[in-house]
Write an enzyme that holds these catalytic residues in place. Structure first.
Site, short mmCIF file in Angstrom:
data_model
loop_
_atom_site.label_atom_id
_atom_site.label_comp_id
_atom_site.label_asym_id
_atom_site.label_seq_id
_atom_site.Cartn_x
_atom_site.Cartn_y
_atom_site.Cartn_z
N GLU A 1 -9.68 -2.67 5.34
CA GLU A 1 -10.50 -2.59 6.69
C GLU A 1 -11.59 -3.31 6.85
OE1 GLU A 1 -8.83 -0.73 8.73
OE2 GLU A 1 -8.08 1.09 7.96
N ASN B 1 -7.70 -3.63 14.27
CA ASN B 1 -8.97 -4.14 14.07
C ASN B 1 -8.94 -5.30 13.07
OD1 ASN B 1 -8.01 -2.99 11.65
ND2 ASN B 1 -9.53 -1.25 11.61
N ASP C 1 0.69 -1.22 -0.07
CA ASP C 1 0.05 0.21 0.11
C ASP C 1 0.92 1.48 -0.17
OD1 ASP C 1 0.93 -0.63 2.81
OD2 ASP C 1 -1.20 -1.02 3.12
N HIS D 1 -7.19 -5.47 10.09
CA HIS D 1 -6.97 -5.12 8.99
C HIS D 1 -5.77 -5.98 8.36
CE1 HIS D 1 -4.71 -1.20 9.77
NE2 HIS D 1 -3.82 -2.00 9.61
C1 F6R Z 1 1.53 -1.65 6.24
C2 F6R Z 1 0.18 -2.45 6.25
C3 F6R Z 1 -0.47 -2.52 7.67
C4 F6R Z 1 0.18 -2.90 8.52
C5 F6R Z 1 -0.44 -3.02 9.82
C6 F6R Z 1 0.16 -3.09 11.16
O1 F6R Z 1 1.97 -1.73 4.81
O2 F6R Z 1 -0.27 -2.70 5.33
O3 F6R Z 1 -1.55 -3.30 7.38
O4 F6R Z 1 0.91 -4.14 8.47
O5 F6R Z 1 -1.35 -1.66 10.18
O6 F6R Z 1 1.02 -2.20 11.51
P1 F6R Z 1 2.17 -2.14 12.47
O7 F6R Z 1 3.13 -3.01 11.95
O8 F6R Z 1 2.83 -0.76 12.57
O9 F6R Z 1 1.60 -2.22 13.79
#
Ligand code: F6R
Length: 251
Positions: free
Chosen positions: A143, A136, A67, A138
């Site tokens: 989401e 959550n 992303d 995701h």
């Molecule tokens: C990042 C992504 C997100 C993260 C997730 C966890 O490219 O796609 O899904 O993997 O938000 O983020 P952290 O590791 O910062 O807790």
């Protein structure tokens, strides 16, 4: 799903890096799907250490990130382009034209989503997709409520995700409201998936993934439909998972 238990963040990162290095050694032209965020930084640090010590070569590897924020220049300190360059790309011998992230600055964002999806397909598809998980549930920026059929698309970020990411910005209003993300169907097409989970703040997310039925109100639950998922989680993240469940999962 295979669950590998790690002691702590360092141990998780060590094990994850070893898994990725093994993939690159066994297929030198691997296509890697990459993630950003706090969870994967330790893994990237270890890949860089390994590159310096053992010269694992990335010259034939292609990478696709999950992303990128919309309307954030790639040179911005908070862009995922900048993150990837700092944490990994500039330290290894991955040719610049072999790493791809969605372009959140594209004039036509819809067209950019289609272009990105095509690029992944034309590369032969992702061999190994690295994932973190949101509190959550995701994955990528898919989401709760996201369709399991979705391919690369534009998303409105939820308040909880913007709050979680606000730690990198001056204030929450500076956190972008939209991103381009690979869709759940894109992620599920990867041949292998490696999910990393660390810390108490993710204990509920991993417990829901394991215990709740597959439903799009918990996007990560879809991973149970994939034939080759490895989860590496540390003790804090597994604090809500019962011992018997860990045994059942360690197939
Ligand atoms: C990042 C992504 C997100 C993260 C997730 C966890 O490219 O796609 O899904 O993997 O938000 O983020 P952290 O590791 O910062 O807790």
């Amino acid at each position: 799903m295979k669950l590998i238990q790690a002691k702590n963040y360092e141990d998780m990162s060590e094990k994850a890096a070893a898994y990725i290095i093994k993939q690159v050694h066994s297929k030198s032209n691997s296509v890697l799907g990459l993630a950003t965020g706090g969870t994967v930084i330790g893994t990237y640090n270890r890949l860089v250490e390994d590159y310096k010590q053992s010269n694992t070569s990335y010259s034939n590897v292609h990478t696709f990130n999950l992303d990128e924020y919309v309307a954030m220049p790639r040179s911005d300190q908070n862009s995922y382009h900048t993150y990837m360059d700092k944490q990994l790309f500039r330290h290894i011998n991955l040719p610049e034209d072999q790493s791809f992230l969605p372009d959140g600055m594209a004039n036509d964002l819809q067209e950019e989503c289609q272009r990105y999806e095509r690029l992944i397909k034309d590369s032969g598809g992702i061999d190994l997709q690295l994932l973190g998980i949101g509190q959550n549930g995701h994955i990528g920026f898919n989401e709760p409520g996201a369709s399991f059929d979705s391919v690369t698309h534009i998303v409105n970020l939820t308040e909880s995700t913007r709050k979680a990411n606000a730690r990198y910005f001056e204030s929450i209003d500076k956190v972008p409201t939209q991103a381009i993300t690979m869709g759940i169907a894109t992620i599920m097409k990867s041949k292998k998936i490696l999910l990393l989970v660390s810390g108490e703040s993710k204990a509920e997310a991993i417990s829901r993934l394991i215990n709740e039925p597959i439903h799009n109100n918990n996007p990560s639950s879809v991973l149970k439909n994939h034939p080759d998922v490895t989860i590496i989680a540390d003790e804090d993240a597994l604090s809500l998972i019962k011992r018997e469940q860990k045994e059942v999962l360690s197939l």
